[in-house]
Design an enzyme around this catalytic site. Structure first.
Site, PDB file in Angstrom:
ATOM      1  N   HIS A 276     -17.154  -0.225  -4.943  1.00 22.37           N
ATOM      2  CA  HIS A 276     -15.987  -0.180  -5.818  1.00 22.37           C
ATOM      3  C   HIS A 276     -16.392  -0.573  -7.235  1.00 22.37           C
ATOM      4  O   HIS A 276     -17.094  -1.565  -7.441  1.00 22.37           O
ATOM      5  CB  HIS A 276     -14.902  -1.151  -5.326  1.00 22.37           C
ATOM      6  CG  HIS A 276     -14.193  -0.687  -4.110  1.00 22.37           C
ATOM      7  ND1 HIS A 276     -13.481  -1.532  -3.281  1.00 22.37           N
ATOM      8  CD2 HIS A 276     -14.073   0.548  -3.551  1.00 22.37           C
ATOM      9  CE1 HIS A 276     -12.966  -0.842  -2.283  1.00 22.37           C
ATOM     10  NE2 HIS A 276     -13.306   0.418  -2.422  1.00 22.37           N
ATOM     11  N   TYR A 285      -7.986  -5.808   0.553  1.00 24.42           N
ATOM     12  CA  TYR A 285      -8.464  -6.226   1.869  1.00 24.42           C
ATOM     13  C   TYR A 285      -8.215  -7.701   2.137  1.00 24.42           C
ATOM     14  O   TYR A 285      -8.160  -8.122   3.292  1.00 24.42           O
ATOM     15  CB  TYR A 285      -9.949  -5.884   2.021  1.00 24.42           C
ATOM     16  CG  TYR A 285     -10.191  -4.395   1.958  1.00 24.42           C
ATOM     17  CD1 TYR A 285      -9.706  -3.546   2.946  1.00 24.42           C
ATOM     18  CD2 TYR A 285     -10.884  -3.823   0.897  1.00 24.42           C
ATOM     19  CE1 TYR A 285      -9.901  -2.179   2.884  1.00 24.42           C
ATOM     20  CE2 TYR A 285     -11.088  -2.455   0.823  1.00 24.42           C
ATOM     21  CZ  TYR A 285     -10.590  -1.640   1.819  1.00 24.42           C
ATOM     22  OH  TYR A 285     -10.778  -0.280   1.746  1.00 24.42           O
TER      23      TYR A 285
END
Length: 304
Positions: A276, A285
């Site tokens: 990312h 998450y």
């Protein structure tokens, strides 16, 4: 949209026609966007007319009542965001053309889009899925190697299909992954994934690699496996494993990240492993991991 057939008075129809031209010519919006904007503004104009006031002189309270009366609590947040944007553009158009003095949405807070939490598999479900392939079948070992690699490295399906022999550094427990924008990253691989990759090479790959392909995972013809084939095999093994959830190949990546964070991995490290560019993308998450922990606590707390 045929504006002439709408249930609006003549002046409102003309305003909507002019607004349509503004969206097409000035804002250069797509056909679908123009249609969505016009539908939103049509609802607003109908509401104004049925409540005996003009959209040109509407106040903030009028717009607030409109959203409450027309949409209420059932309005999806993404629809609210789009509707708000439609009316904002409508009033910008009206003010630019000196048809309205005030923008009644000016002091209203813009609705914020919500990002739904992605679906993840539990540890037990992952274990069942990974063990679903029949290792005695011709391609069961290959499929087990694919599933193990995707979960162990948090790979996207495109990263899995594009994985090449030169990307494997199995003796060092590492693989080189080419992600979005051709950005490369190095990701560790666990013993289980390495075991099944080596078994796949020994039992399957060398026997079907007729075209001397450099891709790691091959199809029946000996060519690189496709994204669609991976979708199909995951769907097949979900059924075999008895997992009744909406699962895509990306679910294994979501599960990989969530399980890492649940086990104490820091956000920056998970960001690097996933490739990312922005840590805010990875932060979702933490919410999933917290939800899972809360669920476990609620189900097992000592005092109920």
């Amino acid at each position: 949209m045929d504006i002439s057939k709408l249930n609006l008075n003549k002046s409102d129809k003309q305003v909507l026609i002019d607004f349509e031209n503004y969206l097409i010519v000035i804002l250069n919006l797509s056909k679908n966007s123009v249609s969505s904007y016009l539908n939103d503004v049509e609802k607003w104009l109908e509401y104004c007319s049925s409540n005996n006031f003009s959209a040109l002189s509407a106040k903030t309270l009028d717009v607030q009542k409109f959203y409450q009366n027309v949409y209420g609590d059932k309005m999806a947040i993404n629809s609210a965001v789009r509707s708000f944007s439609s009316l904002q553009n409508f009033y910008s158009f009206l003010q630019d053309n000196e048809l309205a003095i005030e923008n009644p949405l000016e002091n209203m807070a813009r609705p914020k889009k919500t990002t739904p939490l992605p679906s993840v598999l539990s540890y037990e479900e992952v274990d069942r899925l990974l063990k679903a392939p029949d290792l005695n079948s011709k391609f069961g070992i290959r499929d087990r190697a694919i599933l193990e690699t995707m979960y162990a490295a948090g790979l996207r399906v495109s990263e899995t299909t594009s994985l090449k022999l030169d990307d494997l550094h199995l003796s060092m427990h590492l693989i080189n992954v080419v992600g979005k924008g051709n950005v490369e990253r190095i990701v560790p691989l666990n013993d289980e994934a390495i075991h099944f990759i080596n078994l796949y090479f020994k039992e399957i790959r060398d026997k079907i690699n007729k075209s001397n392909s450099n891709f790691v995972f091959l199809n029946y013809q000996g060519n690189g496996i496709s994204r669609q084939s991976i979708w199909k095999l995951i769907k097949k093994y979900l059924q075999i494993a008895g997992i009744d959830k909406k699962v895509t190949p990306h679910t294994l990546r979501h599960s990989f990240a969530t399980h890492l964070i649940s086990n104490g991995a820091d956000l920056r490290s998970v960001q690097e492993l996933l490739g990312h560019q922005n840590v805010s993308t990875t932060q979702i998450y933490t919410h999933i991991a917290n939800n899972l922990l809360l669920k476990v606590y609620n189900e097992a707390k000592p005092r109920k």
